[in-house]
Write a protein that holds these residues in place. Structure first.
Motif, PDB file in Angstrom:
ATOM      1  N   VAL A 125       2.045 -74.126 -47.894  1.00 58.69           N
ATOM      2  CA  VAL A 125       3.230 -72.976 -47.758  1.00 58.69           C
ATOM      3  C   VAL A 125       2.897 -71.941 -47.256  1.00 58.69           C
ATOM      4  O   VAL A 125       1.740 -71.375 -47.190  1.00 58.69           O
ATOM      5  CB  VAL A 125       3.506 -72.565 -49.239  1.00 58.69           C
ATOM      6  CG1 VAL A 125       4.369 -71.360 -49.401  1.00 58.69           C
ATOM      7  CG2 VAL A 125       4.416 -73.830 -50.157  1.00 58.69           C
ATOM      8  N   ILE A 126       3.721 -71.367 -46.214  1.00 59.35           N
ATOM      9  CA  ILE A 126       3.534 -70.179 -45.635  1.00 59.35           C
ATOM     10  C   ILE A 126       4.374 -69.046 -46.193  1.00 59.35           C
ATOM     11  O   ILE A 126       5.815 -69.264 -46.346  1.00 59.35           O
ATOM     12  CB  ILE A 126       3.993 -70.222 -44.128  1.00 59.35           C
ATOM     13  CG1 ILE A 126       3.245 -71.533 -43.383  1.00 59.35           C
ATOM     14  CG2 ILE A 126       3.734 -68.835 -43.206  1.00 59.35           C
ATOM     15  CD1 ILE A 126       1.715 -71.120 -43.346  1.00 59.35           C
ATOM     16  N   GLN A 127       3.811 -67.867 -46.811  1.00 63.14           N
ATOM     17  CA  GLN A 127       4.737 -66.778 -47.279  1.00 63.14           C
ATOM     18  C   GLN A 127       5.090 -66.080 -45.985  1.00 63.14           C
ATOM     19  O   GLN A 127       4.160 -65.476 -45.163  1.00 63.14           O
ATOM     20  CB  GLN A 127       4.043 -65.974 -48.230  1.00 63.14           C
ATOM     21  CG  GLN A 127       5.068 -65.014 -48.773  1.00 63.14           C
ATOM     22  CD  GLN A 127       4.033 -64.147 -49.697  1.00 63.14           C
ATOM     23  OE1 GLN A 127       2.700 -64.889 -50.296  1.00 63.14           O
ATOM     24  NE2 GLN A 127       4.219 -62.987 -50.160  1.00 63.14           N
ATOM     25  N   PHE A 128       6.348 -65.647 -45.638  1.00 58.99           N
ATOM     26  CA  PHE A 128       6.866 -65.418 -44.516  1.00 58.99           C
ATOM     27  C   PHE A 128       7.912 -64.169 -44.925  1.00 58.99           C
ATOM     28  O   PHE A 128       9.183 -64.650 -45.168  1.00 58.99           O
ATOM     29  CB  PHE A 128       7.326 -66.237 -43.559  1.00 58.99           C
ATOM     30  CG  PHE A 128       7.498 -65.893 -41.867  1.00 58.99           C
ATOM     31  CD1 PHE A 128       6.331 -66.066 -41.093  1.00 58.99           C
ATOM     32  CD2 PHE A 128       8.665 -65.475 -41.785  1.00 58.99           C
ATOM     33  CE1 PHE A 128       6.605 -65.790 -40.021  1.00 58.99           C
ATOM     34  CE2 PHE A 128       8.881 -65.428 -40.215  1.00 58.99           C
ATOM     35  CZ  PHE A 128       7.857 -65.385 -39.352  1.00 58.99           C
ATOM     36  N   ASP A 129       7.819 -63.009 -44.518  1.00 57.22           N
ATOM     37  CA  ASP A 129       8.729 -61.948 -44.852  1.00 57.22           C
ATOM     38  C   ASP A 129      10.384 -62.133 -43.882  1.00 57.22           C
ATOM     39  O   ASP A 129      10.225 -62.460 -42.855  1.00 57.22           O
ATOM     40  CB  ASP A 129       8.316 -60.358 -44.565  1.00 57.22           C
ATOM     41  CG  ASP A 129       7.212 -60.343 -45.569  1.00 57.22           C
ATOM     42  OD1 ASP A 129       7.267 -60.857 -46.554  1.00 57.22           O
ATOM     43  OD2 ASP A 129       6.668 -58.910 -45.468  1.00 57.22           O
ATOM     44  N   GLY A 170      10.102 -70.824 -54.036  1.00 59.09           N
ATOM     45  CA  GLY A 170       9.757 -71.645 -52.937  1.00 59.09           C
ATOM     46  C   GLY A 170       8.643 -72.440 -53.328  1.00 59.09           C
ATOM     47  O   GLY A 170       8.551 -73.408 -52.772  1.00 59.09           O
ATOM     48  N   PHE A 171       7.572 -71.985 -53.918  1.00 53.48           N
ATOM     49  CA  PHE A 171       6.477 -72.786 -54.345  1.00 53.48           C
ATOM     50  C   PHE A 171       6.875 -73.901 -55.273  1.00 53.48           C
ATOM     51  O   PHE A 171       6.286 -74.996 -54.992  1.00 53.48           O
ATOM     52  CB  PHE A 171       5.385 -71.718 -55.206  1.00 53.48           C
ATOM     53  CG  PHE A 171       4.450 -71.023 -54.126  1.00 53.48           C
ATOM     54  CD1 PHE A 171       3.571 -71.618 -53.398  1.00 53.48           C
ATOM     55  CD2 PHE A 171       4.541 -69.578 -54.364  1.00 53.48           C
ATOM     56  CE1 PHE A 171       2.708 -70.910 -52.693  1.00 53.48           C
ATOM     57  CE2 PHE A 171       3.803 -68.915 -53.431  1.00 53.48           C
ATOM     58  CZ  PHE A 171       2.898 -69.486 -52.418  1.00 53.48           C
ATOM     59  N   VAL A 206       7.801 -73.122 -44.823  1.00 54.24           N
ATOM     60  CA  VAL A 206       8.072 -71.511 -44.698  1.00 54.24           C
ATOM     61  C   VAL A 206       8.957 -71.319 -45.744  1.00 54.24           C
ATOM     62  O   VAL A 206      10.097 -71.374 -45.644  1.00 54.24           O
ATOM     63  CB  VAL A 206       8.249 -71.301 -43.305  1.00 54.24           C
ATOM     64  CG1 VAL A 206       8.185 -69.608 -43.297  1.00 54.24           C
ATOM     65  CG2 VAL A 206       7.234 -71.759 -42.379  1.00 54.24           C
ATOM     66  N   VAL A 207       8.507 -70.297 -46.622  1.00 51.64           N
ATOM     67  CA  VAL A 207       9.332 -69.748 -47.909  1.00 51.64           C
ATOM     68  C   VAL A 207       9.373 -68.223 -47.422  1.00 51.64           C
ATOM     69  O   VAL A 207       8.657 -67.177 -47.185  1.00 51.64           O
ATOM     70  CB  VAL A 207       8.419 -69.720 -48.939  1.00 51.64           C
ATOM     71  CG1 VAL A 207       9.041 -69.026 -50.000  1.00 51.64           C
ATOM     72  CG2 VAL A 207       8.332 -71.230 -49.413  1.00 51.64           C
ATOM     73  N   SER A 245       8.516 -74.882 -34.642  1.00 51.54           N
ATOM     74  CA  SER A 245       9.693 -75.820 -34.791  1.00 51.54           C
ATOM     75  C   SER A 245       9.175 -76.974 -35.372  1.00 51.54           C
ATOM     76  O   SER A 245      10.240 -78.061 -36.019  1.00 51.54           O
ATOM     77  CB  SER A 245      10.282 -76.245 -33.333  1.00 51.54           C
ATOM     78  OG  SER A 245       9.317 -76.846 -32.481  1.00 51.54           O
ATOM     79  N   ASP A 246       7.946 -77.429 -35.744  1.00 57.48           N
ATOM     80  CA  ASP A 246       7.596 -78.715 -36.501  1.00 57.48           C
ATOM     81  C   ASP A 246       7.368 -78.172 -37.844  1.00 57.48           C
ATOM     82  O   ASP A 246       6.870 -79.142 -38.532  1.00 57.48           O
ATOM     83  CB  ASP A 246       6.331 -79.053 -35.905  1.00 57.48           C
ATOM     84  CG  ASP A 246       5.205 -78.076 -36.010  1.00 57.48           C
ATOM     85  OD1 ASP A 246       5.547 -76.836 -35.768  1.00 57.48           O
ATOM     86  OD2 ASP A 246       3.943 -78.339 -35.689  1.00 57.48           O
ATOM     87  N   VAL A 247       7.767 -77.292 -38.426  1.00 54.90           N
ATOM     88  CA  VAL A 247       7.656 -76.904 -40.003  1.00 54.90           C
ATOM     89  C   VAL A 247       9.199 -76.599 -40.358  1.00 54.90           C
ATOM     90  O   VAL A 247      10.034 -76.522 -39.763  1.00 54.90           O
ATOM     91  CB  VAL A 247       6.977 -75.479 -40.099  1.00 54.90           C
ATOM     92  CG1 VAL A 247       5.683 -75.717 -39.396  1.00 54.90           C
ATOM     93  CG2 VAL A 247       7.637 -74.166 -39.381  1.00 54.90           C
ATOM     94  N   ASP A 248       9.279 -76.915 -41.775  1.00 49.73           N
ATOM     95  CA  ASP A 248      10.455 -76.675 -42.560  1.00 49.73           C
ATOM     96  C   ASP A 248      10.345 -75.244 -43.072  1.00 49.73           C
ATOM     97  O   ASP A 248       9.209 -74.741 -43.168  1.00 49.73           O
ATOM     98  CB  ASP A 248      10.507 -77.907 -43.537  1.00 49.73           C
ATOM     99  CG  ASP A 248      10.547 -79.212 -43.374  1.00 49.73           C
ATOM    100  OD1 ASP A 248      10.868 -79.513 -42.178  1.00 49.73           O
ATOM    101  OD2 ASP A 248      10.207 -80.032 -43.896  1.00 49.73           O
ATOM    102  N   TYR A 249      11.578 -74.664 -43.424  1.00 49.48           N
ATOM    103  CA  TYR A 249      11.677 -73.218 -43.844  1.00 49.48           C
ATOM    104  C   TYR A 249      12.767 -73.423 -45.058  1.00 49.48           C
ATOM    105  O   TYR A 249      13.726 -74.150 -44.931  1.00 49.48           O
ATOM    106  CB  TYR A 249      11.916 -72.346 -42.637  1.00 49.48           C
ATOM    107  CG  TYR A 249      13.413 -72.539 -42.489  1.00 49.48           C
ATOM    108  CD1 TYR A 249      14.347 -71.690 -43.029  1.00 49.48           C
ATOM    109  CD2 TYR A 249      13.916 -73.405 -41.223  1.00 49.48           C
ATOM    110  CE1 TYR A 249      15.811 -71.891 -42.602  1.00 49.48           C
ATOM    111  CE2 TYR A 249      15.125 -73.478 -40.975  1.00 49.48           C
ATOM    112  CZ  TYR A 249      16.122 -72.781 -41.703  1.00 49.48           C
ATOM    113  OH  TYR A 249      17.738 -73.142 -41.389  1.00 49.48           O
TER     114      TYR A 249
END
Length: 230
Positions: A84-88, A72-73, A7-8, A30-34
């Motif tokens: 990749v999740i783009q997340f504000d 992030g990419f 998650v970026v 909780s199972d993803v990185d950020y």
């Protein structure tokens, strides 16, 4: 095999929102990185990040949304992430939808957009006029209907991670979706709920909104259709 997800979170002057944003991810995905990309914030965003020991990259100057997200990419590409999740960073997106977006990527979609208007009607408000115009322009140029092209809540697969990490002409904005559709990238929208910003102000005041819309229209009609597809 389970996807490796990053998650970026681009953050500029989000000291009052960033803690809530990260806690939402930690509790509901909780199972993803950020990683937070601190985009040269002038407030105490960096101090809040460090106090909470949040994973981050600190930018010494403000690169804007594109520079922050592309950082992030590049990290995702370097470390072998599948999604990749783009997340504000302003607290408007909800991490509970991340798993559904990842599922859609795993089904074969290249880009998944968290949309407010898949099953709900888009209101006829001044704020939504820009979204309607951009959606109309994209449909006119590609034949594809996107209900919420301005949404910054998106998931990207490995091919698109490379597209966005390696090409300076691919900002994570609505106009680039025209180019992605020309590249035969498959785009899917899923219904999400978004919250209003609690603290701080969006950079999209009236003057910036007019500039943004003008830039999007020029790009959608005069630039993206004529780019060489790589």
């Amino acid at each position: 095999m389970k996807s490796k997800v990053l998650v970026v979170i681009p953050a500029y002057n989000e000291a009052l929102n960033i803690e809530k944003t990260v806690l939402d991810i930690q509790e509901n995905a909780s199972d993803v990185d950020y990683v937070i990309i601190n985009d040269g914030s002038k407030d105490n965003t960096l101090e809040v990040i460090k106090e909470n020991n949040f994973n981050h990259i600190d930018g010494f100057c403000n690169l804007g949304l594109f520079g922050a997200v592309q950082t992030g990419f590049k990290l995702a590409l370097q470390d072998g992430y599948d999604v990749v999740i783009q997340f504000d960073g302003d607290g408007q997106h909800s991490a509970e939808y991340i798993r559904y977006m990842v599922e859609e990527i795993e089904k074969g979609n290249d880009i998944v957009i968290g949309s407010r208007f898949v099953t709900e009607k888009k209101p006829f408000t001044a704020r939504m006029m820009g979204s309607r115009l951009i959606a109309f322009a994209i449909k006119l140029m590609t034949g594809t209907v996107l209900t919420d092209p301005t949404s910054g809540f998106r998931a990207y697969n490995k091919k698109c991670i490379q597209d966005y990490a390696n090409d300076m002409n691919n900002p994570p904005e609505p106009d680039t979706l025209v180019y992605m559709l020309r590249k035969k990238r498959k785009i899917k929208e899923i219904q999400v709920q978004m919250s209003d910003r609690e603290f701080g102000e969006s950079y999209l005041n009236l003057a910036n909104t007019i500039k943004y819309m003008s830039r999007m229209m020029v790009s959608i009609f005069l630039i993206q259709p004529f780019r060489k597809v790589k």
